[in-house]
Design an enzyme around this catalytic site. Structure first.
Site, mmCIF file in Angstrom:
data_model
loop_
_atom_site.group_PDB
_atom_site.id
_atom_site.type_symbol
_atom_site.label_atom_id
_atom_site.label_comp_id
_atom_site.label_asym_id
_atom_site.label_seq_id
_atom_site.Cartn_x
_atom_site.Cartn_y
_atom_site.Cartn_z
ATOM 1 N N ARG A 259 -22.502 -25.374 4.458
ATOM 2 C CA ARG A 259 -21.403 -24.419 4.347
ATOM 3 C C ARG A 259 -21.444 -23.828 2.946
ATOM 4 N NH1 ARG A 259 -16.097 -27.265 3.626
ATOM 5 N NH2 ARG A 259 -16.361 -26.440 1.532
ATOM 6 N N HIS A 263 -14.224 -23.981 2.862
ATOM 7 C CA HIS A 263 -13.808 -24.483 4.175
ATOM 8 C C HIS A 263 -13.016 -23.405 4.902
ATOM 9 C CE1 HIS A 263 -11.819 -26.622 7.364
ATOM 10 N NE2 HIS A 263 -10.649 -26.403 6.813
ATOM 11 N N TYR A 272 -14.969 -29.412 -5.840
ATOM 12 C CA TYR A 272 -15.722 -30.581 -5.370
ATOM 13 C C TYR A 272 -17.216 -30.315 -5.104
ATOM 14 C CZ TYR A 272 -14.566 -28.290 -0.911
ATOM 15 O OH TYR A 272 -14.420 -27.371 0.094
#
Lengths: 361, 322
Positions: A259, A263, A272
């Site tokens: 990805r 998100h 992160y």
């Protein structure tokens, strides 16, 4: 060790691929015709145009929270392109825009759904799909039952269900693989391992070395494929579809991808994600990779690219225009389609809500 | 009652080959209570399916079966095990018609025994109906008689809405009444006046109806005329039927096996005070289990409201004034 009472550790498997990172096909024959690749690439580009447009509208407050497909276009399109929309079913999660559009779900409905209009959930009668699923993994048992039911009624339709590495930690995933194995249900479990479940890395989902090998525990075949390789994903999915159609049961496909976006539009991956890892995967961009393949075939050039981009943009703009011009939902949208035969109390509420909100009637 | 349920399933399967029965132990064994006894022998393993022990996928795959064009009847062995499938029942079964804007009807029935009084092991006996009445999109019925068990099940199976069909564990063998051989339906959402009376309306459903009727009999000997309403259906709720009775009696007691707080009785109290405020002559009372977990069998008789307790509470209600 032969005297060990314990099962051996499985040898790690490498994802199946057909293209090098720079888009060069191996020595075998391509599983897709050039026309089919061009059509698939158009869906991949359409997705990117849509994601960019929707993200910019979201920033302006004109679109809701949604999840872009960025980085996973070959994975989704490669799988979808192995399906026959006239008889196969898609049971989606929420990150499969091009698969749904190829199957016949209108772009404007997809947009309306994320603009918060319940009408967006409308699935045309001839489109074989379930609504997008927000509750992780809950669609997997439904896909299994649907496939089992189609088989029971003598049809040769196949069901594919999409979900991620995170969703595969849910009980629904395990219960479904188990049942599908028992019933030999014609279902394909398409697990997109994109490395992340929001901020939770793949390592926190399982100690298993691959998601594909989990299939073994359920008597189901598993396969791991390079999810950024359109040709490989298409080939593996096509084989799984043929197997299911022939009555030889389910397959778990682990599509290894990444990805490269957030998100969703509410997420901040800089908190992160490792920048170096991200850049490494950006180098493996699935859209560039398949363009390179077409270049190596001598059928890709700047003009064709511009032509395709323009036509994608026109298609998305037209759909967004329809979505924008769709009247806002009235309070009836809270009540319509909840029941086949609604309780009187709910009908009374529907009338009261309409009166309070001044609907013309 | 169990025979009525079995007969109904057999008749519906005979009439419509889209009906399939799935659940734990429903095949060869015929269900732990024998509700499906003989069905697999009659209709085959394809249509009466022993499922792996996983309630989530039992209900979840039932959704898929329904979408494929079948009409599944799912047996949850005990409602106490329903929580393993709660996400599929509450968020999926009940909403998929709405979420697909009517594209996907869900003609499925979830049958499940519930309630206590038969000394089951732990976690088998809770009366969890209120979880499901708080789930828009799901109809909830709970017959008390064998006649209604057959007719309501037929109606539930005929409906294009998902229905949770709750069977009284205690009534399976205890409840015996006349059941016609032929197929018939009892409409969803219509209560039954189990006993006519003039002084107090006593509302119950499922196994509690029997307790209510026996209490009413004793109360009549004390000169108190009790009208017993058997709701039969919690959603849709027969508000008109309840209001008619309350208009006549002016005093209401609600009896249920579930704990007091958050129980379906609270919903009834709120509805009745709104619909029938000027008919009421005394505060509405609720006779229920305490707000504690369902206990082990040795003390369950102290937990579930019994006839003596209902009699005492209704005597007090009959004397009370607003």
């Amino acid at each position: 060790m032969s005297e060990s009472r314990f099962l051996p550790n499985f040898e790690p498997i490498a994802p199946f691929s057909r293209l090098t990172d720079s888009g060069i096909l191996d020595s075998g024959e391509s599983p897709m015709s050039d026309d089919a690749v061009l059509e698939a690439l158009r869906y991949m580009m359409l997705t990117r145009v849509f994601d960019d447009k929707a993200t910019s509208m979201q920033r302006q407050g004109r679109f809701g929270t949604f999840s872009s497909v960025r980085g996973q276009e070959a994975s989704v399109v490669g799988a979808a392109s192995a399906l026959d929309p006239t008889k196969d079913w898609i049971v989606p999660q929420y990150r499969e825009f091009p698969a749904l559009i190829r199957h016949g779900y209108p772009i404007e409905n997809f947009a309306l759904y994320f603009m918060g209009n319940p009408k967006g959930g409308t699935i045309p009668p001839n489109v074989n799909m379930l609504p997008m699923q927000i509750s992780l993994a809950a669609q997997i048992p439904q896909a299994t039952g649907l496939a089992w039911g189609l088989k029971m009624q003598g049809g040769d339709g196949v069901v594919i269900t999409f979900f991620g590495d995170g969703a595969s930690s849910e009980g629904d995933f395990h219960e479904s693989l188990n049942l599908a194995g028992i019933m030999k249900a014609p279902v394909i479990f398409f697990l997109q391992n994109n490395g992340w479940a929001i901020s939770t890395p793949r390592e926190n989902q399982t100690a298993a070395r691959s998601f594909a090998e989990r299939a073994i525990g359920y008597g189901v075949e598993g396969v791991m494929v390079d999810g950024n390789d359109l040709l490989a994903v298409h080939e593996v999915t096509k084989q799984a579809v043929a197997k299911a159609r022939a009555g030889r049961g389910p397959t778990l496909i682990e599509s290894v991808t990444y990805r490269t976006g957030a998100h969703n539009t509410a997420d901040d991956p800089t908190r992160y994600i490792d920048q170096q890892e991200l850049e490494k995967w950006q180098q493996k961009d699935p859209v560039e990779r398949i363009k390179n393949y077409l270049r190596s075939r001598g059928i890709w050039n700047e003009n064709l690219e511009q032509e395709l981009l323009d036509s994608c943009a026109a298609q998305i703009d037209a759909a967004m225009e329809i979505a924008r011009n769709t009247p806002l939902a009235t309070s009836d949208a809270l009540f319509d389609h909840v029941y086949a035969e609604p309780p009187q109390r709910m009908l009374d509420q529907k009338r009261d809500w309409a009166n309070r909100n001044g609907d013309a009637r | 009652m169990i025979e009525a349920i079995r007969e109904c399933l057999g008749q519906e399967m005979e009439a419509d080959n889209r009906v399939v029965v799935i659940g734990e132990d429903v095949g060869v064994l015929g269900g732990v209570f024998r509700a499906t006894d003989g069905l697999q022998a009659r209709f085959g393993k394809e249509r009466v399916v022993d499922m792996p022990l996983a309630e989530g996928v039992i209900v979840g795959s039932g959704i898929g079966l329904a979408m494929s064009g079948l009409r599944p009847v799912i047996e949850l062995q005990f409602l106490g095990f329903g929580h393993q499938a709660f996400h599929q029942i509450g968020q999926q079964v009940a909403r998929l018609r709405y979420r697909s804007q009517g594209r996907h009807a869900l003609p499925l029935v979830i049958r499940s025994p519930f309630g206590g009084g038969v000394r089951t092991p732990e976690l088998h006996s809770d009366a969890f109906e209120a979880f499901y009445t708080h789930t828009p999109g799901l109809k909830v019925v709970a017959p008390a008689t064998a006649y209604d068990a057959k007719g309501l099940l037929a109606a539930a199976m005929e409906s294009d809405d998902p229905v949770l069909y709750l069977e009284p564990l205690k009534g399976y063998r205890l409840t015996k009444d006349e059941v016609p051989d032929e197929r018939y339906t009892v409409p969803l959402g219509k209560l039954r006046v189990a006993r006519e009376g003039a002084d107090v309306t006593l509302i119950a459903w499922s196994a509690a109806v029997n307790v209510a009727e026996r209490a009413a009999e004793e109360l009549s000997e004390q000169g108190i005329s009790v009208e017993v309403l058997d709701l039969r259906s919690l959603n849709p709720l027969d508000i008109v039927g309840i209001s008619e009775s309350v208009a006549k009696t002016g005093r209401v007691a609600i009896l249920h096996e579930a704990p007091l707080t958050g129980g379906f009785g609270g919903e009834l109290v709120a509805t009745i005070q709104q619909e029938c405020f000027y008919s009421l002559e005394a505060p509405i009372i609720r006779i229920s289990a305490p707000d504690t977990p369902y206990p082990l069998g040795g003390v369950e008789d102290l937990y579930i409201p019994d006839v003596d307790r209902v009699v005492a509470e209704v005597v007090a209600l009959a004397k009370a004034s607003a």
